[in-house]
Scaffold this active site. Structure first.
Site, mmCIF file in Angstrom:
data_model
loop_
_atom_site.group_PDB
_atom_site.id
_atom_site.type_symbol
_atom_site.label_atom_id
_atom_site.label_comp_id
_atom_site.label_asym_id
_atom_site.label_seq_id
_atom_site.Cartn_x
_atom_site.Cartn_y
_atom_site.Cartn_z
ATOM 1 N N LYS A 221 43.174 42.363 41.480
ATOM 2 C CA LYS A 221 43.510 43.345 42.513
ATOM 3 C C LYS A 221 44.313 44.512 41.935
ATOM 4 O O LYS A 221 44.861 44.449 40.837
ATOM 5 C CB LYS A 221 44.274 42.676 43.658
ATOM 6 N N ARG A 255 42.125 31.710 44.770
ATOM 7 C CA ARG A 255 40.828 32.342 45.061
ATOM 8 C C ARG A 255 40.578 33.389 43.976
ATOM 9 O O ARG A 255 41.326 34.363 43.869
ATOM 10 C CB ARG A 255 40.848 32.987 46.449
#
Length: 274
Positions: A221, A255
């Site tokens: 991210k 995840r």
């Protein structure tokens, strides 16, 4: 600490890895990579061989600039992918990344075992009905607004305290529907500035007061790439560092895009935390 996935009890006392598979043209990292059956099956096989317990399948990008996708289009993308995966890897535990009740319903009826909702039911009032009806584990993420508006909704007095209140309210509502298996997700990158992401990460163990397992999704991210001044393709090392720290703070599910590296984090973490 277990969740029931299609009559299979998954023990989350030992951390697990959830591999990401986006069947979208525009996800922030792997959008457009998995467009045909052979690419999808190759990706799933690799993640399973690398140690993924869950495969998280998404058909609607939640990045702020993503275009609108109708429910019909989302279903038409996701159901064939579920069918394909289960036909070839029948024991796969599939999680569906959606905030729409009808997509969740169609996915569960096609064999999906978990619903992963970025909106925790706030964007579709029928979601809790579907989760309760089919009695599947439900991942509830923290977010304000929707993917198009979330980055304008970052004004908090005390972000972690407000997130705990948010989850407490969503948990109470889910329980009122008779939903048993709940997992929370702090929602890194959703309605949070770069600094707020790191504040939440720093204080993440406080979510243990909710007495539920929590999932961490920080894979590649922008909170990593922006801080290190690198692009997403080079953010694996930073992801591994934060995944390891997330485990020390109590994360039960990672995840990720890169299952092998995340499993290495889990393996070494378990060595020093038997």
């Amino acid at each position: 600490m277990t969740i029931n996935c299609k009559e299979q009890l998954i023990d989350l006392s030992t951390p697990k890895v959830m591999g990401i598979l986006n069947v979208t043209p525009n996800s922030f990292f792997d959008g457009g990579k998995y467009k045909n059956e052979s690419e999808i099956l190759s990706r799933v096989e690799k993640m399973l061989l690398d140690g993924a317990t869950f495969i998280d399948l998404g058909a609607y990008s939640s990045k702020p600039s993503a275009e609108f996708v109708s429910e019909e289009e989302e279903i038409s993308r996701i159901v064939p992918a579920i069918d394909l995966i289960l036909k070839n890897f029948s024991e796969t535990i599939i999680s569906i990344d959606t905030f729409r009740a009808e997509v969740a319903k169609a996915s569960i009826e096609s064999g999906a075992a978990i619903i992963n909702d970025i909106a925790a039911g706030n964007l579709d009032e029928k979601m809790f009905d579907i989760i309760a009806k089919y009695n599947v584990p439900y991942i509830m993420m923290h977010m304000r607004g929707n993917p198009q508006t979330m980055q304008t909704l970052t004004n908090y007095d005390d972000i972690v305290k407000e997130m705990v209140f948010y989850f407490s309210e969503r948990i109470a509502k889910a329980r009122s529907f008779g939903i048993n298996d709940l997992i929370i997700d702090p929602g890194f990158g959703f309605a949070k500035t770069l600094e707020q992401n790191y504040e939440v990460f720093q204080k993440m163990e406080l979510f243990s007061m909710l007495e539920l397992p929590f999932l961490v999704g920080i894979s590649r991210k922008s909170m990593i790439s922006k801080d290190l001044n690198i692009n997403t393709e080079n953010a694996l090392n930073g992801t591994t560092v934060l995944n390891t720290l997330a485990l020390t703070k109590g994360a039960k599910i990672l995840r990720v895009h890169d299952v092998k590296e995340a499993m290495e984090c889990v393996t070494l973490f378990n060595k020093i935390n038997p």
